[in-house]
Enzyme design. Sequence first.
Site, mmCIF file in Angstrom:
data_model
loop_
_atom_site.group_PDB
_atom_site.id
_atom_site.type_symbol
_atom_site.label_atom_id
_atom_site.label_comp_id
_atom_site.label_asym_id
_atom_site.label_seq_id
_atom_site.Cartn_x
_atom_site.Cartn_y
_atom_site.Cartn_z
ATOM 1 N N LYS A 82 36.242 42.401 44.865
ATOM 2 C CA LYS A 82 37.465 41.988 44.177
ATOM 3 C C LYS A 82 38.581 42.965 44.528
ATOM 4 C CE LYS A 82 38.969 41.126 39.335
ATOM 5 N NZ LYS A 82 38.520 41.221 37.925
ATOM 6 N N SER A 157 39.137 36.912 35.560
ATOM 7 C CA SER A 157 39.966 37.252 36.689
ATOM 8 C C SER A 157 39.206 37.400 38.004
ATOM 9 C CB SER A 157 40.728 38.559 36.402
ATOM 10 O OG SER A 157 39.823 39.629 36.237
ATOM 11 N N SER A 181 35.861 38.771 32.537
ATOM 12 C CA SER A 181 36.347 38.474 33.884
ATOM 13 C C SER A 181 35.279 38.328 34.957
ATOM 14 C CB SER A 181 37.354 39.539 34.336
ATOM 15 O OG SER A 181 38.591 39.287 33.732
#
Lengths: 478, 481
Positions: A82, A157, A181
């Site tokens: 990420k 996210s 997330s």
Amino acid sequence: MLTVPPKYTTLTQIRTDLTAGKTTLVALTEYYLQRISETEELNIYLEVYAEEALAKAADLDKKFKENPASVGKMYGAVISIKDVLCYANHKVTGGSKILEGFESLFSATAIERCLAEDALLIGRVNCDEFGMGSATENPHYGVTRNAADTNRVPGGSSGGSAAAVQADTCLVSLGSDTGGSVRQPAAFCGVYGLKPTYGRISRYGLLAYASSFDQIGILAHSPQDAALFLEIMAGQDEYDATSSSKAVPAYSQTPPFSGKAKIAYFDTAVNHASIDPAVRNATLQTIEKYRAAGHVVVSVDFAYLDYIIPAYYVLTTAEASSNLSRYDGVRYGRRSPEAQTVDEMYRLSRTEGFGKEVKRRIMLGTFVLSAGYYDAYYTKAQKVRRLIQQRTFEILEEYDFILMPVAPSPAWKIGEKNTDPVAAYLADIFTVQANMTGIPAMAFPVGETEEGLPIGLQLMGRKFGEAELLSFVSNGDF
Amino acid sequence: MAKQKYETVIGLETHIQLGTASKAFCGDDARFGGEPNTHISTVSLGHPGTLPVLNRKQIDYALRLSVALGAEVNLTNYFDRKNYFYTDLPKGYQITQDRCPISVGGFVPILLSDGTVKKVRLHHIHMEEDAGKSVHDVFEMHSGVDLNRAGVPLVEVVSEPDLRSAEEVDLFMNALRRLVRWLEISDGNMEQGSMRCDCNVSIRPQGSEELFARCEVKNMNSMRFARRAIEFETQRQIDIVESGGRVRQQTLQFDKNTGSTSPLRDKEDAHDYRYFPDPDLPPVVISAEELARVKAEMPALPWELYERFTTKFGLSAYDATILTEEKTIAFLFLDLTEKHQDYKACANLIINQVRPHLAENETNAVPDFPVQRWAELLDLVKENKVSNSVAKQKLFPAIWEKSDTPVAKLAEKMNLLQDSDADFLADLAEEILAKYPDKVAAYRKGKKGLLGFFMGELMKASKGKANPQEGNAVLREKLGG
């Protein structure tokens, strides 16, 4: 094809094939690179390390060929990260324009430990800006799409990470979980998502959103891989004072869960007004399935469900407003070319660099910390956090796990929740409890809706009880 | 005239850089100086993903200071974030202690000119990190930022508004500087910014208990400036009140060129620092053992020794003050008094000889020979075996070279033992008087001042070994005849 059956679901399978000479890491890397280009329209990757990944794969293959015992535990694992994790001499932007072009000078401890075990990094994936969001509708780098339905979001996210695993562009992806997330996108994309205990994995090299909630998490095709990755990444780190000194068990060697578990769930959650019938049914079916397998599943009282979200948003935005102050255009990152004075440098750089949601949270956090409001918001929210912790720990003294839906609904349509931030915040209702209390939680797929959208549930365990959690989820298919 | 009507009320916030090798929350070099931006790292630059990790040494240092000042230590204390934007503040917040500092209360004793001791109460002591430095005079179009200092550990000593004059501020700062050096936690060097203070100044009618609006003069890095700033500020506030105005609460800066203060910001636009506990740093927990150890290792403090020197040892205030300026000197003196009980003689030796010698040789290091030798030297003088001047000019430096040799033996070897043999002196005296018949005649006619001349000749002839009292007596006898 946007979705394919995964070529491999565990690193063990890969290692078997590598050992048998049925494949090489180069071949595997080529496969994943191929998948990345086939799924380009999903807008998962912000950067693909194609050349260096192939070169490194060749090196590792050579090392393995010369002496199979010389390679690390993660040889064969192709992973994506990420865009909030630092990887030395590679770009990291936090999904933000304010860090456009910024290269980290060091690697996150978690990444460092994976690399030391010969994991292969294939690319950097999209996310909500600084982890603030639950849809990966990034204002600067575009929307990432759910491979199960490209009109829908992958969650967030860590939506890029979930979609990357879902679309089989890598074996495992590393994400971060501040309020769900990792778990919520895992559920939206039909993969496993583990958020470990707060402090289990060092946060050093993770771009901070809310420091007392943030935890690096793992998105994978299997709980086995999640266990191995946790084993490698967990443990005390001299660069993170909040990392735990607790010994790291050999999670990957944990025997399957035997005996009968005591599992709690909240009626108030299962019957929550916001819950989608498909999610509700999946939850009830799972409860029945567990009972049928001889586990004790009981509804317990939890009076704070509706206080979780307000308290969470007060505390996380407060921390975020401070954590994001370093992005000021002075030392690195974006400095507005328009700025003529110091004040303009701050104002313009931050105005141009941050997206709307990030600005909203910075302002919220600044407000709740300001003189005259601090006690009414921040102090109060801390008290609520303590109450939630107390009650949660109390439940976990009597029960092994708490079972919850991950999100009230399956993946929603792109743009659907853009206009109502509060509605989007409320969708975090089931995931933030684990972050408020620091306990580990794992999302796992339990089925699909009629339209073929994945549904995920989660189990929360005791602090540092990842071994039990992983072994229970591993035999989840009763 | 108006001045007597008012009393100045001053509280100080003194920042003291701790002399740790590395910074407060990372391993960067914490020393003063270096080329700009060479004592830095990703942590002190506030790079994304970096985290602070406590340098435990600063806790030890802050504990020493707290214990020395009689403050109450918070065994669990924690760090807060003070949020504000400034170019030399890399993270956009300063790590400091707001709600729960390392210690509260305590006092700094200062010795007023009238000989009384005033205890200046402390509000609290807290730890924090320093910011970097902005430079505005190096680049034509830009300002520069040097982050070498960013993250250097500080303690801030916050006093109650107990000070009443610039003189008292001076005494307070001196006492604090002496103490931090004494405790070996800081060099207390104001020129290099190791010690700086913010002065909160207000005035009120003499005898009033009320506190008026105060003005804070920021960042005084010299005692002289602090003094001038306070004097200027006192007068400025008196002038405002005398002309019927009201002093507004303000933050001021002192301009050393004009000697005046000017507003930095008003209370109305004061910063809201939005303090909250730093989630990256667990609470600082000090064990009872750690505190007990610091207490046990605490050296006798300067004001305790001052008291002992003036009362028990009967020394003058002047001597006691000099002897307690530095720990090295004070403890050499104490050691010496263990071995030689003429305290005044010990004080003289330390003050007039040891201190200048150490200063000349630019070292505060304790000499590596036993203080025993100095005691022996004092013994010899006391027993009239060597004269004071021989002791000072010849033997004292010689000890430094030949510390292995007992001083009596050294004196003998150097042929410095005083000769008090009456016949020897009488012979010498006669030789001298024979040499200067004119002067002898003049003396006898009443020019008694010539005795000094004869004495000098006698000392010369004896190569300094004549006992002055006896020589004097012999000369008088011969001249008087």
